[in-house]
Scaffold this active site. Structure first.
Site, PDB file in Angstrom:
ATOM      1  N   LYS A 184       0.722  -1.239  -0.028  1.00  0.00           N
ATOM      2  CA  LYS A 184      -0.076   0.000   0.054  1.00  0.00           C
ATOM      3  C   LYS A 184       1.149   1.253   0.185  1.00  0.00           C
ATOM      4  O   LYS A 184       1.645   1.437   0.825  1.00  0.00           O
ATOM      5  CB  LYS A 184      -0.683  -0.128   1.269  1.00  0.00           C
ATOM      6  CG  LYS A 184      -1.111   1.167   1.957  1.00  0.00           C
ATOM      7  CD  LYS A 184      -2.202   2.124   0.992  1.00  0.00           C
ATOM      8  CE  LYS A 184      -2.622   3.300   2.166  1.00  0.00           C
ATOM      9  NZ  LYS A 184      -1.745   4.201   1.983  1.00  0.00           N
ATOM     10  N   GLY A 246      -0.639   1.338  13.490  1.00  0.00           N
ATOM     11  CA  GLY A 246      -0.459   0.030  13.713  1.00  0.00           C
ATOM     12  C   GLY A 246      -1.612  -0.596  14.416  1.00  0.00           C
ATOM     13  O   GLY A 246      -1.856  -1.753  13.989  1.00  0.00           O
ATOM     14  N   GLU A 265       5.797  -2.098  13.591  1.00  0.00           N
ATOM     15  CA  GLU A 265       6.584  -1.050  14.436  1.00  0.00           C
ATOM     16  C   GLU A 265       6.099   0.345  14.421  1.00  0.00           C
ATOM     17  O   GLU A 265       5.883   1.098  13.448  1.00  0.00           O
ATOM     18  CB  GLU A 265       7.956  -1.172  13.514  1.00  0.00           C
ATOM     19  CG  GLU A 265       9.261  -0.616  14.526  1.00  0.00           C
ATOM     20  CD  GLU A 265      10.053   0.650  13.794  1.00  0.00           C
ATOM     21  OE1 GLU A 265       9.846   1.621  14.080  1.00  0.00           O
ATOM     22  OE2 GLU A 265      10.737   0.148  12.865  1.00  0.00           O
ATOM     23  N   CYS A 302      12.645   6.607  14.394  1.00  0.00           N
ATOM     24  CA  CYS A 302      11.931   5.845  15.221  1.00  0.00           C
ATOM     25  C   CYS A 302      12.999   5.625  16.489  1.00  0.00           C
ATOM     26  O   CYS A 302      12.602   5.139  17.658  1.00  0.00           O
ATOM     27  CB  CYS A 302      11.412   4.276  14.872  1.00  0.00           C
ATOM     28  SG  CYS A 302      12.485   3.841  13.615  1.00  0.00           S
TER      29      CYS A 302
HETATM   30  P1  NAP Z   1       1.104   6.599   9.732  1.00  0.00           P
HETATM   31  O1  NAP Z   1       0.150   7.561   9.526  1.00  0.00           O
HETATM   32  O2  NAP Z   1       0.814   5.327  10.682  1.00  0.00           O
HETATM   33  O3  NAP Z   1       0.952   5.949   8.161  1.00  0.00           O
HETATM   34  C1  NAP Z   1       1.566   4.408   7.923  1.00  0.00           C
HETATM   35  C2  NAP Z   1       0.893   3.930   6.728  1.00  0.00           C
HETATM   36  O4  NAP Z   1      -0.282   3.313   7.461  1.00  0.00           O
HETATM   37  C3  NAP Z   1       0.267   4.774   5.890  1.00  0.00           C
HETATM   38  O5  NAP Z   1       0.473   3.940   4.481  1.00  0.00           O
HETATM   39  C4  NAP Z   1      -1.078   5.056   5.976  1.00  0.00           C
HETATM   40  O6  NAP Z   1      -1.985   5.409   4.937  1.00  0.00           O
HETATM   41  C5  NAP Z   1      -1.380   3.670   6.741  1.00  0.00           C
HETATM   42  N1  NAP Z   1      -2.564   4.004   7.862  1.00  0.00           N
HETATM   43  C6  NAP Z   1      -2.330   4.520   8.956  1.00  0.00           C
HETATM   44  N2  NAP Z   1      -3.651   4.423   9.525  1.00  0.00           N
HETATM   45  C7  NAP Z   1      -4.205   3.610   9.072  1.00  0.00           C
HETATM   46  C8  NAP Z   1      -5.439   2.951   9.376  1.00  0.00           C
HETATM   47  N3  NAP Z   1      -6.351   3.266  10.399  1.00  0.00           N
HETATM   48  N4  NAP Z   1      -6.069   2.072   8.305  1.00  0.00           N
HETATM   49  C9  NAP Z   1      -5.193   1.748   7.273  1.00  0.00           C
HETATM   50  N5  NAP Z   1      -4.130   2.169   6.920  1.00  0.00           N
HETATM   51  C10 NAP Z   1      -3.666   3.047   7.961  1.00  0.00           C
HETATM   52  O7  NAP Z   1       2.603   6.778   9.908  1.00  0.00           O
HETATM   53  P2  NAP Z   1       3.397   7.846   9.063  1.00  0.00           P
HETATM   54  O8  NAP Z   1       2.694   8.877   7.976  1.00  0.00           O
HETATM   55  O9  NAP Z   1       4.518   7.245   8.443  1.00  0.00           O
HETATM   56  O10 NAP Z   1       3.871   8.797  10.242  1.00  0.00           O
HETATM   57  C11 NAP Z   1       2.836   9.475  11.184  1.00  0.00           C
HETATM   58  C12 NAP Z   1       3.352   9.389  12.473  1.00  0.00           C
HETATM   59  O11 NAP Z   1       3.721   8.023  12.757  1.00  0.00           O
HETATM   60  C13 NAP Z   1       4.705  10.340  12.772  1.00  0.00           C
HETATM   61  O12 NAP Z   1       4.181  11.579  13.233  1.00  0.00           O
HETATM   62  C14 NAP Z   1       5.147   9.338  14.131  1.00  0.00           C
HETATM   63  O13 NAP Z   1       4.612   9.811  15.287  1.00  0.00           O
HETATM   64  C15 NAP Z   1       4.804   7.980  13.679  1.00  0.00           C
HETATM   65  N6  NAP Z   1       5.733   7.342  13.032  1.00  0.00           N
HETATM   66  C16 NAP Z   1       6.526   6.384  13.567  1.00  0.00           C
HETATM   67  C17 NAP Z   1       7.710   5.704  12.987  1.00  0.00           C
HETATM   68  C18 NAP Z   1       8.437   4.600  13.553  1.00  0.00           C
HETATM   69  O14 NAP Z   1       9.363   4.151  13.025  1.00  0.00           O
HETATM   70  N7  NAP Z   1       7.823   3.989  14.572  1.00  0.00           N
HETATM   71  C19 NAP Z   1       8.170   5.994  11.800  1.00  0.00           C
HETATM   72  C20 NAP Z   1       7.368   7.121  11.023  1.00  0.00           C
HETATM   73  C21 NAP Z   1       6.467   7.571  11.763  1.00  0.00           C
HETATM   74  P3  NAP Z   1      -3.079   6.239   4.925  1.00  0.00           P
HETATM   75  O15 NAP Z   1      -2.902   7.347   5.914  1.00  0.00           O
HETATM   76  O16 NAP Z   1      -3.103   6.628   3.272  1.00  0.00           O
HETATM   77  O17 NAP Z   1      -4.224   4.777   5.328  1.00  0.00           O
END
Ligand code: NAP
Length: 525
Positions: A184, A246, A265, A302
């Site tokens: 995705k 997640g 993760e 992270c």
């Molecule tokens: P994210 O918002 O969790 O998105 C990651 C992926 O998952 C995207 O493709 C997103 O696509 C999808 N997704 C998110 N929520 C979903 C749901 N409820 N249902 C289905 N798909 C879903 O992470 P991010 O955009 O990378 O960063 C946002 C925040 O994540 C940051 O501010 C930070 O806090 C955290 N982060 C953590 C790490 C780590 O390594 N632990 C790394 C990067 C970021 P869609 O939004 O299009 O659905």
């Protein structure tokens, strides 16, 4: 190679007919061309059906074909040249040198998994000979090998558009295990995803593999990801991102008629214990290196050290002064997305409101979608009483927790949530305290470092990039390094099967020349 805004479903490029999406350049605060046609459940179903059809032909293809396929992906990514780096730069605001390094890491990762596939130890081939004369009951002939779980869904992270995305560690390890992959696309780097996706699509064709080995779907909002995890053909999920995202996927996977594992993760604050001997020996240099690590890549790792835990005293005061001075010199910098910049601003506001003392703030400038570095201090007592002070703030900020004595430091360690890493800065006179901390930290984290910084995760055989919840949804796994392949394998035991039916890895003459555990002895037997 041109970016078209299409999805890659098997060998086809398909324009989604749903709501259009555009990538965004956070540094210029502007949308990027072209528009991507958003897909929906129909395209997800097509990609998953193709993946299911490809599963048996792919897993039964020779291991050498699988290894060469991984190497072909690496070659095709490199052949994209500056087009890939320039697009990734526009979509992420990450510097060119960082992205070139990340490309090298992505390629190295694919090659590591190619050599792992050839070597074959991951098959865990194990043979227990029959004992027909054993009393009171004869023992059957038992043979075990690991097989791939089936098609895998991959969700890449915003902060590593190459190494944790379309051809990142999740995809490479799933391919190495023998699993088709449906990715995705991350909305923050749609163009980068398409370019890398086309490199994989080309490698599938060049390797003579069935088209369903790889697909890349794109869609607006959460719906497409939800449909992907819910599709019955998907057998496992790899995810890197927010805790909320997640956990949403873990929930969907658990509610399926046939639940599946999700390897997510998520969040970590990566505590760094600055022990008294280390502070006495090098508080200034330690403080400077700490602030470099906190602000590296605008803190968007992270493994960012979001917490320092130390004992009160004059050397800690020196460390705090030096860290505050170093941080004040760091300017505001553009983050990966406007949403992440807004989440960072909310996070530091919440930390101010939670009563942590702001020690220093970075230098303001007019960078778009930016984060202003911030350094905080609190007492161990306040930290233990305020759960929100332990929350991850994704960006260039960190909190120093001042402890009155060693017992209080141990209490803070015990109070921590699961983490990806913990770091000890120590000298030889700190060893007794480190010995007390170690058993606590082993239960909390996936990687323990001494006298280093957790940012920078080596891709190797011994690496663990995982840890107890909320660092990940499954503490038994790693998403970086050779052991990542284990997430997409499961053991099968074959009891008394005729030789003609046995898998090659388990036949008596060992035609794959594997190291096997045969009647308790490990060797090329
Ligand atoms: P994210 O918002 O969790 O998105 C990651 C992926 O998952 C995207 O493709 C997103 O696509 C999808 N997704 C998110 N929520 C979903 C749901 N409820 N249902 C289905 N798909 C879903 O992470 P991010 O955009 O990378 O960063 C946002 C925040 O994540 C940051 O501010 C930070 O806090 C955290 N982060 C953590 C790490 C780590 O390594 N632990 C790394 C990067 C970021 P869609 O939004 O299009 O659905």
């Amino acid at each position: 190679m041109k970016i078209t805004g299409e999805m890659l479903i098997g060998a086809s490029a398909v324009r989604g007919t749903g709501a259009a999406l555009r990538a965004f350049d956070p540094a210029r605060n502007t949308e990027l061309e072209p528009a991507f046609g958003g897909g929906g459940a129909e395209e997800v179903a097509r990609a998953c059906e193709l993946a299911e059809a490809a599963f048996d032909p792919y897993r039964f293809a020779p291991l050498e074909t699988r290894a060469q396929f991984l190497e072909a992906i690496a070659d095709n990514i490199l052949a994209l040249g500056d087009t890939l780096i320039e697009r990734a730069q526009a979509e992420s605001a990450l510097p060119k040198a960082r992205l070139e390094g990340e490309r090298a890491r992505t390629i190295g990762q694919l090659k590591l998994f190619a050599s792992l596939v050839r070597e074959g130890r991951w098959l865990a081939a194990t043979l227990d000979s029959a004992q027909p004369d054993r009393k009171p009951l004869p023992r059957p002939d038992l043979r075990l090998q690991k097989i791939p779980v089936g098609p895998v869904a991959v969700f890449g992270a915003s902060n590593f558009p190459l190494a944790f995305s379309v051809a990142g560690g999740d995809t490479a390890s799933a391919f190495a295990a023998g699993c088709p992959v449906v990715v995705k696309s991350h909305p923050a780097h749609l163009g980068t995803s398409e370019l890398v996706g086309r490199a994989i699509q080309k490698a599938v064709a060049e390797s003579g593999l069935p088209e369903g080995v790889f697909s890349l779907v794109v869609g607006a909002g959460n719906a497409i990801g939800e449909a992907l995890v819910a599709h019955p053909a998907i057998r496992s999920v790899g995810f890197t991102g927010s805790r909320r995202g997640g956990l949403a996927l873990v929930g969907i996977a658990a509610q399926r008629p046939e639940p599946i594992p999700v390897f997510a993760e998520m969040s970590s604050v990566n505590p760094l214990f600055a022990l008294p001997g280390a502070l006495a020996a090098r508080s200034d240099t330690l403080a400077a290196a700490y602030i470099e690590s906190v602000t590296l890549g605008v803190g968007q790792f992270c493994t960012n050290p979001g917490l320092v835990i130390a004992l009160d005293g004059p050397h800690l005061d020196e460390f705090i002064d030096a860290a505050a001075h170093a941080l004040e010199k760091k300017g505001a910098q553009t983050m990966l997305t406007a949403g992440i910049a807004a989440a960072y601003a909310d996070g530091v506001k919440a930390r101010d409101a939670a009563g942590a003392a702001r020690l220093a703030t970075g230098a303001q400038n007019d960078a778009a979608c930016s984060a202003l570095p911030a350094l905080y201090q609190t007492s161990a007592e306040a930290f233990l009483a305020s759960p929100q002070l332990a929350d991850e703030i994704f960006g260039p900020t960190s909190l120093i927790v001042v402890c009155g004595d060693e017992d209080e430091m141990l209490n803070v360690a015990r109070h921590l949530e699961g983490q990806l890493t913990a770091t000890l800065h120590l000298e030889s006179d700190d060893l007794p305290l480190a010995r007390r901390l170690l058993p606590v930290l082993e239960r909390k984290v996936g990687r323990i470092l001494a006298n280093g910084f957790p940012t920078g995760v080596e891709v190797s055989y011994a690496m663990v990039h995982g840890g107890p919840y909320p660092a990940t949804s499954d503490s038994r796994a790693t998403s970086v390094g050779a052991m990542a392949i284990e997430r997409f394998l499961r053991p099968v035991c074959y009891q008394d099967l005729p030789a003609a039916l046995l898998p090659q890895a388990l036949s008596d003459d060992n035609p794959l020349n594997l190291w096997r555990l045969r009647d308790g002895e490990l060797g090329p037997n």
